[in-house]
Write a protein that holds these residues in place. Structure first.
Motif, PDB file in Angstrom:
ATOM      1  N   ARG A   1       0.803  -1.218   0.000  1.00  0.00           N
ATOM      2  CA  ARG A   1       0.000   0.000   0.000  1.00  0.00           C
ATOM      3  C   ARG A   1       0.838   1.272   0.000  1.00  0.00           C
ATOM      4  NH1 ARG A   1      -4.205  -2.045   4.728  1.00  0.00           N
ATOM      5  NH2 ARG A   1      -5.483  -3.425   3.395  1.00  0.00           N
TER       6      ARG A   1
ATOM      7  N   ALA B   1       2.565   2.711  -2.308  1.00  0.00           N
ATOM      8  CA  ALA B   1       2.485   3.547  -3.515  1.00  0.00           C
ATOM      9  C   ALA B   1       1.124   3.382  -4.152  1.00  0.00           C
ATOM     10  CB  ALA B   1       3.583   3.149  -4.509  1.00  0.00           C
ATOM     11  N   ARG B   2       0.734   4.379  -4.936  1.00  0.00           N
ATOM     12  CA  ARG B   2      -0.474   4.255  -5.746  1.00  0.00           C
ATOM     13  C   ARG B   2      -0.039   3.885  -7.164  1.00  0.00           C
ATOM     14  NH1 ARG B   2      -5.750   5.163  -5.681  1.00  0.00           N
ATOM     15  NH2 ARG B   2      -6.771   5.557  -7.701  1.00  0.00           N
ATOM     16  N   TYR B   3      -0.613   2.817  -7.702  1.00  0.00           N
ATOM     17  CA  TYR B   3      -0.178   2.273  -8.985  1.00  0.00           C
ATOM     18  C   TYR B   3      -1.040   2.793 -10.131  1.00  0.00           C
ATOM     19  CZ  TYR B   3       2.691  -0.894  -6.260  1.00  0.00           C
ATOM     20  OH  TYR B   3       3.621  -1.408  -5.397  1.00  0.00           O
ATOM     21  N   ASP B   4      -0.431   2.869 -11.297  1.00  0.00           N
ATOM     22  CA  ASP B   4      -1.175   3.215 -12.507  1.00  0.00           C
ATOM     23  C   ASP B   4      -2.145   2.101 -12.880  1.00  0.00           C
ATOM     24  OD1 ASP B   4       0.176   5.721 -13.021  1.00  0.00           O
ATOM     25  OD2 ASP B   4       1.924   4.512 -13.562  1.00  0.00           O
TER      26      ASP B   4
ATOM     27  N   ILE C   1      -3.260  -2.132 -11.461  1.00  0.00           N
ATOM     28  CA  ILE C   1      -3.074  -3.364 -10.693  1.00  0.00           C
ATOM     29  C   ILE C   1      -3.739  -4.467 -11.510  1.00  0.00           C
ATOM     30  CG2 ILE C   1      -3.572  -4.567  -8.537  1.00  0.00           C
ATOM     31  CD1 ILE C   1      -4.026  -1.606  -7.403  1.00  0.00           C
TER      32      ILE C   1
ATOM     33  N   ARG D   1      -6.764  -6.656  -4.197  1.00  0.00           N
ATOM     34  CA  ARG D   1      -7.647  -5.719  -3.497  1.00  0.00           C
ATOM     35  C   ARG D   1      -6.885  -4.885  -2.480  1.00  0.00           C
ATOM     36  NH1 ARG D   1      -9.967  -2.333  -1.659  1.00  0.00           N
ATOM     37  NH2 ARG D   1     -12.141  -2.073  -1.029  1.00  0.00           N
ATOM     38  N   GLN D   2      -5.740  -5.349  -1.999  1.00  0.00           N
ATOM     39  CA  GLN D   2      -4.999  -4.634  -0.955  1.00  0.00           C
ATOM     40  C   GLN D   2      -4.199  -3.454  -1.513  1.00  0.00           C
ATOM     41  OE1 GLN D   2      -6.010  -5.804   1.979  1.00  0.00           O
ATOM     42  NE2 GLN D   2      -7.029  -7.307   0.650  1.00  0.00           N
ATOM     43  N   ALA D   3      -3.863  -3.487  -2.791  1.00  0.00           N
ATOM     44  CA  ALA D   3      -3.054  -2.420  -3.399  1.00  0.00           C
ATOM     45  C   ALA D   3      -3.947  -1.243  -3.786  1.00  0.00           C
ATOM     46  CB  ALA D   3      -2.304  -2.958  -4.611  1.00  0.00           C
ATOM     47  N   ARG D   4      -3.317  -0.088  -3.998  1.00  0.00           N
ATOM     48  CA  ARG D   4      -4.052   1.137  -4.324  1.00  0.00           C
ATOM     49  C   ARG D   4      -3.871   1.480  -5.803  1.00  0.00           C
ATOM     50  NH1 ARG D   4      -2.733   5.878  -2.012  1.00  0.00           N
ATOM     51  NH2 ARG D   4      -0.535   5.336  -1.672  1.00  0.00           N
ATOM     52  N   GLY D   5      -4.998   1.621  -6.489  1.00  0.00           N
ATOM     53  CA  GLY D   5      -4.969   1.946  -7.908  1.00  0.00           C
ATOM     54  C   GLY D   5      -6.073   1.221  -8.649  1.00  0.00           C
TER      55      GLY D   5
ATOM     56  N   ARG E   1      -7.980  -1.492 -10.679  1.00  0.00           N
ATOM     57  CA  ARG E   1      -7.736  -2.927 -10.760  1.00  0.00           C
ATOM     58  C   ARG E   1      -8.305  -3.514 -12.053  1.00  0.00           C
ATOM     59  NH1 ARG E   1      -8.972  -1.995  -5.482  1.00  0.00           N
ATOM     60  NH2 ARG E   1     -11.189  -2.484  -5.785  1.00  0.00           N
TER      61      ARG E   1
END
Length: 341
Positions: A72, A74-77, A79, A93-97, A99
């Motif tokens: 979490r 970084a915010r990704y372009d 996922i 679902r845990q990452a930011r950006g 999907r």
């Protein structure tokens, strides 16, 4: 492990379309060595879902906290879930950006698609590698050449080989987690004798106590047979990368051999190589012609024969040796000497 290896060409496709692209990769902790071999992978996040499900101790709680903090950060372009399973969707679902993933008709496990904002159609019925390449290309909007398969492995990222031998060697990838995919032990012993009589050293890797025991049984009484010590996946890959050839089954190390373009003979019975087989240069895939081939059962349930797995009975050491001999050719001089760790 095979799915992790099969993901690598998709990353190469994306990198050819955008030379500056970088990937962070969340992967099962058991296979965390592999993503870092690719030149465009920046960070690897080991995931221990199987271990965490067995029970949450203070150690596991700390691991989970560190994992969530990392993924979490970084915010990704984008996922992209290339697996399409509940566990991979949970991690995505845990990452930011935004999907991306398979739609309901395409996902391996229906319901995983509910996590994705962008649901993409990738018809089933193709090899797993082809599906992942297609999904990533749709998610990131680029085109690629399906005929070109490049795993993008930087060999310098592999450790120094932990093996010493004064002759060329053949690696046997002789065990899998499914009993139905295991070529009979006696067949391996007969093939081992042919390989060593031909002047090659035989190298036997393993990943569990049962596989270690199987290695020693195959090597027993066979001249110039080496059972490797416990090694990481990266160390095994390094040894495989220098092999003259491998003989293997439908399992992770065979896919690594294909990715490294090591001449290999791979044996298939219960599983369909058109869906999950090795892909790469210098690959020979031998398939059974048995009546219930490609059953995808973990244990052989064929009742008309005492031979197990029944689909491998006709795949004799003689027939495998003939194909392997084509690869080995005449005598080969070793260019390297390695030391057993």
């Amino acid at each position: 492990m095979g799915d992790v290896v099969h993901t690598l060409p998709a990353l190469t496709d994306a990198a050819r379309a955008n030379a500056t692209i970088k990937f962070d990769w969340a992967v099962d902790e058991a296979f965390a060595d592999i993503p870092a071999w690719h030149s465009h992978v920046e960070n690897v996040f080991p995931v221990a879902l199987r271990r965490w499900r067995r029970g949450i101790t203070s150690t596991e709680r700390g691991d989970i906290k560190n994992f969530l903090k990392s993924i979490r950060a970084a915010r990704y372009d984008a996922i992209v879930d290339l697996q399409g399973e509940f566990k991979s969707a949970f991690v995505a679902r845990q990452a930011r950006g935004p999907r991306y993933g398979y739609d309901g008709a395409s996902a391996r496990e229906w319901g995983a698609h509910l996590v994705y904002r962008n649901k993409l159609a990738v018809p089933k019925g193709e090899h797993s590698m082809a599906r992942m390449r297609r999904l990533l290309a749709q998610a990131l909007s680029y085109s690629y050449d399906e005929a070109v398969v490049d795993y993008g492995i930087v060999r310098e990222r592999l450790p120094s080989p932990a093996l010493q031998t004064d002759r060329p060697y053949v690696v046997f990838v002789h065990s899998t987690s499914w009993a139905s995919k295991n070529w009979p032990e006696q067949y391996w012993r007969e093939l081992a004798e042919r390989v060593t009589i031909a002047g090659f050293c035989l190298v036997l890797p393993w990943g569990s106590e049962a596989e270690c025991e199987r290695s020693h049984k195959i090597a027993a009484g066979v001249a110039n047979a080496v059972v490797l010590p416990p090694l990481s996946i990266a160390a095994k890959a390094s040894i495989i990368s220098r092999a003259t050839a491998t003989v293997g089954l439908d399992t992770g190390l065979s896919h690594i051999a294909a990715a490294l373009e090591v001449p290999s003979v791979t044996l298939y019975g219960a599983t369909d190589p058109n869906m999950c087989g090795t892909i790469g240069k210098n690959q020979i895939r031998i398939t059974s012609e048995f009546e219930c081939v490609n059953c995808h059962d973990t244990d052989c349930s064929f009742t008309k024969s005492a031979f197990k797995p029944a689909c491998f009975e006709a795949m004799t050491p003689d027939s495998v040796w003939r194909r392997l001999e084509q690869m080995l050719g005449a005598s080969v001089k070793s260019e390297h000497a390695y030391q057993i760790a």
